[in-house]
Design an enzyme around this catalytic site. Structure first.
Site, PDB file in Angstrom:
ATOM      1  N   GLU A  86       0.868  -1.200   0.000  1.00  0.00           N
ATOM      2  CA  GLU A  86       0.000   0.000   0.000  1.00  0.00           C
ATOM      3  C   GLU A  86       0.890   1.230   0.000  1.00  0.00           C
ATOM      4  O   GLU A  86       1.896   1.282   0.709  1.00  0.00           O
ATOM      5  CB  GLU A  86      -0.894  -0.008   1.251  1.00  0.00           C
ATOM      6  CG  GLU A  86      -1.715   1.273   1.394  1.00  0.00           C
ATOM      7  CD  GLU A  86      -2.598   1.295   2.658  1.00  0.00           C
ATOM      8  OE1 GLU A  86      -3.110   0.231   3.056  1.00  0.00           O
ATOM      9  OE2 GLU A  86      -2.751   2.384   3.229  1.00  0.00           O
ATOM     10  N   GLU A 113      -2.381  12.090   2.892  1.00  0.00           N
ATOM     11  CA  GLU A 113      -3.162  11.590   4.004  1.00  0.00           C
ATOM     12  C   GLU A 113      -2.913  12.424   5.253  1.00  0.00           C
ATOM     13  O   GLU A 113      -1.785  12.833   5.533  1.00  0.00           O
ATOM     14  CB  GLU A 113      -2.782  10.118   4.295  1.00  0.00           C
ATOM     15  CG  GLU A 113      -3.679   9.477   5.328  1.00  0.00           C
ATOM     16  CD  GLU A 113      -3.364   8.001   5.548  1.00  0.00           C
ATOM     17  OE1 GLU A 113      -2.224   7.592   5.338  1.00  0.00           O
ATOM     18  OE2 GLU A 113      -4.287   7.270   5.947  1.00  0.00           O
TER      19      GLU A 113
END
Ligand SMILES: *[C@@H]1O[C@H](CO)[C@@H](O)[C@H](O)[C@H]1NC(C)=O
Ligand SMILES: *[C@@H]1O[C@H](CO)[C@@H](O)[C@H](O)[C@H]1NC(C)=O
Length: 317
Positions: free
Chosen positions: A131, A136
């Site tokens: 990932e 974020e």
């Protein structure tokens, strides 16, 4: 071998090293949402959210393509005790080697309980497909965070060529427990002004990352630092500044930790990161319980939206 062939081969090698990329896929504008699957399951990060289908998102005004940009937001009108309505988009295509360029005038702004992200994920059982989190943050943070989550044996060198401000861990192995020295991936935190309202105040900008045999690099640009070729069909990353985050591949972390990546946009609320007591109440100084705040304060989320000018995928020579 003919001399011409040798010369051509040399030329190819030089351009590959130089970091030149050509446009290979454009998510487009009017057809933007056709290139994604709308995930409607429960949030894997346990957020207080209700991911809705494309048709519900459209009729509720959570997504639109009117005007020159693409809009993706959340329900900021209604109370939402069963989870606030939002969307989670997963690209229909996946890429193993590419440069992704997202030009975005606006990202979800600072608000108690929010957890927006633009990221990608490989196939199979998590985290074995790899990932890559490139954009974020939670609550009121003004700093972007880049994180890899992988299977065993992926360690980053302590010293890397990147402008990121801090490193949380150099161990990307997410199968280890926290007490075993891992479990949260290898995060790099960026400078102030790279996320949320702080990024929006600077006029928005662009996020880019590439996956190559040699590693993963990620950049956050604001309006005043955009490379001149960011909107063109041909990009030369050798002319770009040092990346904000750099994750080299090599003997300590082989490239095969990452399978073909599906791109994902999502906005969730509370959950494992944004809603943990320390992060929500102490770090962000947000009131009461995260779930209650998100349930009963719809107006707090009028700034919780993405405005996307373009999202394009490039292939290296
Ligand atoms: C970092 O960049 C400098 C300048 O481009 C280069 O000389 C050096 O070898 C790089 N270091 C690493 C660890 O890649
Ligand atoms: C949401 O809930 C609060 C608290 O119960 C209430 O005061 C408010 O009127 C509700 N708002 C809407 C739009 O229903």
């Amino acid at each position: 071998m003919s001399k011409l062939f040798v010369a051509l081969l040399a030329l190819l090698c030089v351009s590959a090293v130089a970091g030149k990329y050509q446009l290979s896929f454009d998510f487009g504008k009017q057809n933007f949402f056709d290139n994604w699957n709308f995930f409607t399951g429960n949030d894997p990060t346990n957020g207080h959210v209700k991911f809705v289908s494309q048709s519900e998102a459209k009729s509720a005004g959570l997504i639109s393509t009117s005007g020159s940009n693409i809009y993706m937001g959340v329900d900021h009108t209604n109370n939402a005790t069963d989870g606030r309505r939002a969307v989670r988009l997963q690209s229909k295509q996946a890429w193993s080697r590419a440069l992704f360029v997202l030009v975005l005038p606006h990202m979800p702004g600072a608000a108690c309980g929010v957890w927006p992200a633009f990221w990608s994920n490989g196939p199979g059982t998590w985290p074995y497909g790899g990932e890559i989190d490139v954009l974020e943050g939670v609550n009121k943070l003004g700093t972007n965070q880049y994180t890899l989550h992988t299977g065993p044996n992926c360690q980053m060198p302590a010293s890397r060529n990147m402008t990121g401000k801090w490193v949380q861990s150099n161990n990307c192995d997410n199968t280890m427990t926290a007490s075993g020295g891992g479990g949260a991936g290898c995060a790099v935190g960026d400078q102030d002004g790279t996320f949320g309202s702080a990024f929006n105040k600077r006029g928005g900008g662009a996020i880019a990352y590439d996956i190559r045999d040699s590693g993963i690099r990620a950049w956050t640009f604001t309006k005043d630092t955009l490379p001149s070729d960011i909107r063109s069909d041909s990009i030369d990353t050798a002319q770009w500044p040092q990346p904000n985050a750099y994750f080299p591949f090599g003997s300590s972390c082989s490239a095969d930790h990452f399978g073909a990546q599906t791109l994902i946009f999502d906005i969730t609320f509370c959950g494992d990161w944004a809603g943990s007591n320390w992060v929500y109440n102490t770090q962000a100084a947000c009131p009461g319980s995260c779930k209650d705040f998100v349930s009963y304060n719809p107006k707090a989320f009028s700034n919780t939206y993405w405005t996307i000018e373009s999202l394009k995928v490039y292939q290296g020579n």
